[in-house]
Design an enzyme around this catalytic site. Structure first.
Site, short mmCIF file in Angstrom:
data_model
loop_
_atom_site.label_atom_id
_atom_site.label_comp_id
_atom_site.label_asym_id
_atom_site.label_seq_id
_atom_site.Cartn_x
_atom_site.Cartn_y
_atom_site.Cartn_z
N PHE A 150 36.67 -35.26 -93.74
CA PHE A 150 37.19 -36.24 -92.79
C PHE A 150 36.56 -37.59 -93.09
O PHE A 150 35.34 -37.72 -93.12
CB PHE A 150 36.90 -35.85 -91.33
CG PHE A 150 37.53 -36.81 -90.36
CD1 PHE A 150 38.87 -36.69 -90.01
CD2 PHE A 150 36.81 -37.87 -89.84
CE1 PHE A 150 39.47 -37.61 -89.15
CE2 PHE A 150 37.40 -38.80 -88.97
CZ PHE A 150 38.73 -38.66 -88.63
N ASP A 241 29.72 -40.01 -97.53
CA ASP A 241 30.14 -40.42 -96.19
C ASP A 241 29.11 -39.85 -95.21
O ASP A 241 29.11 -38.67 -94.91
CB ASP A 241 31.55 -39.89 -95.90
CG ASP A 241 32.05 -40.27 -94.51
OD1 ASP A 241 31.22 -40.65 -93.66
OD2 ASP A 241 33.26 -40.18 -94.28
N LYS A 270 28.88 -44.05 -86.67
CA LYS A 270 28.64 -43.39 -85.37
C LYS A 270 27.30 -43.73 -84.69
O LYS A 270 27.27 -44.49 -83.75
CB LYS A 270 28.81 -41.89 -85.52
CG LYS A 270 30.29 -41.51 -85.72
CD LYS A 270 30.52 -40.03 -85.61
CE LYS A 270 31.99 -39.69 -85.48
NZ LYS A 270 32.75 -39.61 -86.74
C1 LIG Z 1 33.93 -40.09 -87.40
C2 LIG Z 1 33.93 -40.09 -88.88
C3 LIG Z 1 34.62 -41.08 -89.61
C4 LIG Z 1 35.47 -42.13 -88.95
O1 LIG Z 1 34.72 -43.00 -88.15
P1 LIG Z 1 35.48 -44.00 -87.14
O2 LIG Z 1 34.36 -44.81 -86.57
O3 LIG Z 1 36.17 -43.14 -86.13
O4 LIG Z 1 36.43 -44.78 -87.94
C5 LIG Z 1 34.51 -41.07 -90.98
N1 LIG Z 1 33.81 -40.13 -91.62
C6 LIG Z 1 33.14 -39.16 -90.95
C7 LIG Z 1 32.35 -38.16 -91.72
C8 LIG Z 1 33.20 -39.10 -89.57
O5 LIG Z 1 32.58 -38.12 -88.91
#
Ligand SMILES: *Cc1c(COP(=O)(O)O)cnc(C)c1O
Length: 421
Positions: A150, A241, A270
Site C-alpha cells: 500500500f 515506504d 503518519k
Molecule cells: C497510510 C500509508 C500511505 C498513504 O499515506 P496518506 O497520508 O494517506 O497519503 C502510504 N504508504 C503506507 C505504507 C501507508 O501506510
C-alpha cells in the site's frame, strides 16, 4: 495541563450523532463505524454521547503521542502564535531544524517536505524517475513494487500499490510499474533480468519494511539483505515506504533498522507530526538529483507543521518512548498469542514488530476483521482492520502496561462475543 486533568473534564453527553445529515454532504468515500469522536486524552477518546474508548488505532498509526499530549498542545499553540505559513519562497528555520533532526537520526542526507504519505511517495517516484533519466541512463524506467503493498491513493501511488481493488475503475494507470510477490527474492531477480529490454529497465524498487495495510506482514531479514545486495550490484535504487512503520512504531526509529539494511530513499508521514498533516521524503546525497523548480508543495514544510513535528521527534527521544514501544509491543503480542490459543479455530497467527501488530483470522471461516473490530467497539476498544482477515493493533506509542492489559481483556471479550454459538 496534565492528561489526568483532561481525562476528568467530562463533557455533557448529547443526543446521538446525526449520521444521515453528515452523509448527505460528505462524499461517501469511507465506510465509517457508527460513532463520532469528539475528545481525547492520552490513549482514550470519547464519542459525542460521552462513551469512552481505549484507542488502539491512534488515527491509523498516526497519533504517536496519543491525544492532547501536553508537549503537542504547547508546540501547536506557540507555533501558531509565532508564525504558521509563509511558503517556500523563503527560508523556514523550523523546516531546517526538523530536517537536521531527521538527518542526524537516520541514514539520509536530504529531506523534502510535503503533506501526506501519498505525496511523499509521489516525490520518491519522481526522484527515482529523474535519477533514471539523468544517472542510470534509462529511457523508460520501471519501478518494482510488491503484491499486497500500500503506497497511497493518488494515481501514481495506487498504481504502485499492488492491490487491484484500489485500482479498479481508475484506469488508465501510470505506466512502468511491475509487481512482485513480497519476501520472494527470486521474483525480484527474474523481474530485473526479464524487464531489461530496449528502452525499458528496472530503475528502482519501492517496498515497505513491513506491509501495513496489506495485513501487517513483516519483511524477512534475509530477503531485505539480499535486496540491498542486488541493488548495490545493479545500481537499482532501493526505496522504503516508512509511512506507517517509521517514527518509532516498530520499537526502532525507522523500520529499516529492524532489517539491518539502509534504503537509498525513504518516506515518512503518519506519525511524523503526531497527527498534524506532514509527509517527508528522505534521500542519500548521491541520489538527490532535484534542481530548484522541479518539485514543490505550497503547504509542504511550513513553520507550523515542522515546529510541531520537531516537538514530536524530540519528545520521542526525551521520554524514552522507543523502549516503551518494545516493552508494550512484547506484552501485547504475548497477550494476543494467549487469546489466539483460546480460539485456535478462529485465530491463525499473531505477528508484528513493536507496536504494529496483527491478529490474523483463519482464512477458512466466515468471521472477518470488521466483525471483530465492531465487537471491539462494543467492548470500548478501537481497532482497525488491515485487509479482510487481519485485525491491526497500532496504539499511541505512549500506551501504558495497564492500558495494554485492559485492551487484551477487551479483545478477549470481543472474541467471546463473535465466536459464541
Ligand atoms: C497510510 C500509508 C500511505 C498513504 O499515506 P496518506 O497520508 O494517506 O497519503 C502510504 N504508504 C503506507 C505504507 C501507508 O501506510
Amino acid at each position: 495541563m496534565s492528561i489526568q486533568t483532561l481525562i476528568s473534564q467530562a463533557t455533557t453527553p448529547s443526543s446521538p450523532f446525526d449520521t444521515d445529515s453528515f452523509n448527505q454532504v460528505v462524499m461517501s468515500t469511507y465506510a465509517r463505524f457508527p460513532i463520532a469522536l469528539e475528545r481525547g486524552a492520552g490513549c482514550r477518546v470519547w464519542d459525542t454521547q460521552g462513551r469512552e474508548y481505549l484507542d488502539f488505532v491512534a488515527g491509523i498509526a498516526t497519533c504517536a503521542l496519543g491525544h492532547a499530549h501536553p508537549a503537542l498542545i504547547e508546540a501547536v499553540t506557540q507555533q501558531v502564535q509565532k508564525l504558521h505559513h509563509v511558503s517556500n519562497l523563503y527560508y523556514i528555520p523550523e523546516q531546517g531544524e526538523l530536517a537536521k533532526w531527521i538527518v542526524q537520526h537516520s541514514c539520509a542526507n536530504r529531506v523534502f517536505f510535503c503533506n501526506s504519505g501519498a505525496e511523499a511517495n509521489e516525490a520518491a517516484i519522481k526522484l527515482a524517475r529523474k535519477y533514471a533519466h539523468t544517472v542510470q541512463q534509462i529511457e523508460k524506467p520501471i519501478i518494482l513494487t510488491a503484491h499486497d503493498s500500500f503506497h497511497g491513493r493518488t494515481l501514481a501511488t495506487i498504481t504502485a500499490t499492488g492491490q487491484p481493488k484500489y485500482q479498479k475503475n481508475f484506469e488508465p494507470l501510470m505506466p512502468c510499474f511491475h509487481y512482485v510477490p513480497y519476501n520472494d527474492i527470486e521474483a525480484v531477480e527474474v523481474a530485473i533480468s526479464e524487464l531489461d529490454e530496449g528502452d525499458y529497465r528496472v530503475g528502482a524498487i519501492l517496498i515497505e519494511p513491513l506491509q501495513g495495510e496489506g495485513g501487517v506482514r513483516p519483511g524477512d531479514i534475509a530477503y531485505f539483505q539480499k535486496l540491498r545486495q542486488i541493488c548495490d550490484e545493479t545500481g537499482v535504487l532501493l526505496i522504503f515506504d516508512e509511512v506507517q512503520v517509521g517514527m518509532g512504531r516498530t520499537g526502532k526509529l525507522w523500520g529499516y533498522e529492524c532489517l539491518g539494511v539502509e534504503p537509498d530513499i525513504f518516506t515518512s508521514a503518519k506519525a511524523l507530526g503526531g497527527g498534524i498533516p506532514i509527509g517527508a521524503m528522505m534521500s542519500k546525497s548521491f541520489c538527490d538529483v532535484f534542481q530548484p523548480g522541479e518539485h514543490a508543495s505550497t503547504f509542504g514544510g511550513n513553520p507550523f507543521v515542522c515546529g510541531v513535528a520537531l516537538t514530536v521527534c524530540q519528545t520521542l527521544e526525551q521520554e524514552n518512548i522507543l523502549q516503551n514501544v518494545e516493552e508494550r509491543g512484547e506484552q501485547l503480542r504475548v497477550g494476543l498469542q494467549a487469546i489466539a490459543a483460546k480460539y485456535p479455530n478462529h485465530i491463525s497467527e499473531v505477528r508484528g514488530w513493536g507496536l504494529i501488530n496483527g491478529m490474523v483470522l483463519n482464512a477458512q471461516i466466515a468471521l472477518t476483521a470488521a466483525d471483530v473490530v465492531k465487537a471491539g467497539i462494543d467492548e470500548g476498544l478501537l481497532l482497525v482492520p488491515a485487509g479482510p482477515k487481519v485485525i491491526r493493533f497500532v496504539p499511541p506509542l505512549i500506551v501504558t502496561e495497564k492500558e495494554v492489559e485492559e485492551a487484551l481483556q477487551a479483545v478477549d471479550r470481543a472474541m467471546a462475543s463473535v465466536t459464541k454459538e
